[in-house]
Design a protein around this motif. Structure first.
Motif: not given
Ligand code: NAD
Length: 499
Positions: A62-66, A109-113, A118-119, A165-166
């Motif tokens: 998830p960090q890389r996706r962020a 998009v910022e929030y999805c960082i 969140m996951l 992001a998920c």
């Protein structure tokens, strides 16, 4: 004539159906591009590419996706002017408003960082003897979204940013009225490092939408648009076993109490009623002053403000308050509804019917209209007009005013203007509407809260963006785990003793 494309598996792909929709420049009323309307087979091609790419994307931590989202935010900022110009050219809204459209998407998009946070799952140590229990939030797989013309940047981003992001793949079916910005966003996501096939844009109409709803591989569908289509998509999508959320139309009331600051209320109403030519699901379209004296004072303040509104093309930059509506059909529908208002007995106190803009006679411009003395049986009150028309319905008491808003079939947003905390608090608690403003006319929640209406304005259990988006785009898997006794008890390390 420019021929737009689909964006499938990392490439611009020409349409093969032979069917196209016209994309207008609403300011001059001319067709500027043709957008292909996809076949079921073209949708299937995108779904296959998404299904092939998604497992590897889900396996990226998830960090890389962020980090892809971080880079995408940079690219959005770098390309802001270009995006806003393309958006205004197809939609008609002013350039500052178009930049706001991009910005409100960027903030999600910022929030999805925050995806790694969140996951995170849940863990119970020793739920039983030697038993641990944990829950994981896993992506759904291939997801899809169908978006409206009025926010061609913001709403696609509200959907695809959390979906991706998920760890999902996402297929976007944007509005055929203004598809260029969605195509640009898909390109920028890949420039930010997103693998091919994870975000695709398939342009189209009902055929493409039905192909999404009937495709067995697509796990979830997000929709934003008008209520009749929202109901159709919700019903069909759910009966096909998909997870569906649909956001529909609106008729947002603003209640003006006798103690309100009337200048502030009038300023708020012109911005919220006429901004973006009224083509916002959170526009205020009904003003409800409480008491005739309040109504008279309000109308007196409103009339000069509405008459002074500057209407023009986006090329005039900051010098216009709002631009044209999106199509000739939208203009004709607004004009038809204004006529019903007159015929049914409402008083048109600002008449925009003769509005003409020199040099832009063929543009889809609509002058600003203000109705007073409308009643709740009139079409201009019951119907979403989606144009620069503000309708005033006078109420004699606060109870009558709140009752009007509560009885209306839509429940997207509402506002109250008052200086009295008790009234405001009562309103916020009792009203059956999803988003409430107190001395704030367009209460669109920020990215880290959720966005969603009630009643016929939304179908489904979860709102858009904020924590709800991470719920909508994941499913929970709960593992109960017990490991059989192993070497720890198989070996004996203490000195043997004789009993
Ligand atoms: P629309 O319902 O006409 O179109 C929305 C999407 O549905 C488009 O992608 C379109 O191609 C598709 N579509 C249209 N007809 C279809 C059909 N018969 N079958 C299947 N798909 C179809 O809406 P619009 O005119 O693009 O947008 C304006 C509407 O959206 C307004 O009612 C507005 O209130 C609403 N809206 C709601 C929200 C919200 O969050 N509640 C936000 C923005 C807009």
């Amino acid at each position: 004539m420019q021929e737009l494309t689909h964006y499938i598996n990392g490439a611009h792909v020409k349409g093969t159906s032979g069917r196209f929709a016209d994309v207008y420049n609403p300011a001059i009323g001319e067709v500027q591009a043709k957008v292909p309307l996809a076949t079921t087979a073209e949708m299937d091609q995108a779904v296959q590419a998404a299904a092939a790419a998604q497992p590897a994307w889900a396996a990226v931590n998830p960090q890389r996706r962020a980090r892809v989202m971080m880079k995408f935010v940079d690219l959005l900022n770098q390309n802001m002017d270009k995006l806003a110009e393309a958006l205004s050219r197809e939609h008609g809204k002013t350039l500052p408003d178009a930049a706001g459209d991009v910005q409100r998407g960027l903030e999600v998009v910022e929030y999805c960082i925050a995806a790694p946070q969140m996951l995170k799952g849940e863990y119970t140590d020793s739920a039983g003897p030697g038993i641990d229990m944990y829950s994981m939030k896993q992506p759904l797989g291939v997801t899809a979204g169908i978006t409206p013309f009025n926010f061609p940047a913001m709403i696609p981003m509200w959907m695809f940013a959390p979906a991706i992001a998920c760890g999902n793949a996402f297929i976007l079916k944007p509005s055929e009225r203004d598809p260029s910005v969605p195509l640009m966003l898909a390109e920028l996501m890949e420039e930010a490092g997103l693998p091919k096939g994870i975000l695709q844009v398939v342009n189209g109409d009902k055929e493409a939408v039905d192909a999404i709803l009937d495709h067995p591989v697509i796990q979830s569908v997000g929709f934003v648009g008008s209520t009749p289509i929202a109901e159709y998509i919700y019903g069909k999508g759910c009966s096909n076993g998909k997870r569906v959320q649909c956001f529909g139309g609106a008729k947002n009331h603003m209640i003006i109490m006798p103690d309100a600051d009337m200048d502030q209320a009038a300023d708020a109403l012109v911005g919220a009623g006429y901004g973006a030519a009224g083509e916002r699901c959170m526009a205020i379209s009904v003003a409800v002053p409480v008491g005739d004296d309040t109504a008279d004072r309000l109308i007196e303040k409103l009339v000069p403000r509405v008459e002074a509104l500057k209407v023009g093309p986006y090329t005039a930059g900051n010098d216009v308050d709002y631009g044209p509506v999106v199509t000739a059909a939208a203009k004709a529908n607004i004009e038809r509804l204004v006529q019903t208002g007159i015929d049914q007995g409402a008083k048109l106190v600002v008449d925009g019917r003769d509005f003409k803009l020199q040099g832009y006679e063929d543009g889809f411009f609509v002058g600003a209209h203000l109705f007073d003395h409308a009643t709740k049986d009139m079409d201009i009150y019951k119907t979403e007009i989606f144009g620069p028309v503000l309708t005033t319905v006078r109420a004699q008491t606060y109870e009558e005013a709140i009752g009007l808003a509560m009885d209306h079939e839509y429940g997207n947003g509402t506002a109250i203007f008052t200086r009295d905390g008790d009234t405001a608090r009562d309103f916020a608690n009792r009203i059956n509407i999803g988003m409430v403003g107190i001395n704030v006319p367009i209460p669109v929640p920020l990215a880290y809260h959720t966005f969603g209406g009630w009643k016929k304005s939304a179908f489904g259990d979860l709102n858009q963006h904020g924590p709800d988006a991470f719920k909508f785009y994941t499913r929970t898997k709960t593992v109960t785990s017990r490991w059989p006794s192993g070497i720890k008890e198989g070996g004996e390390f203490s000195i043997p003793v004789m009993e």
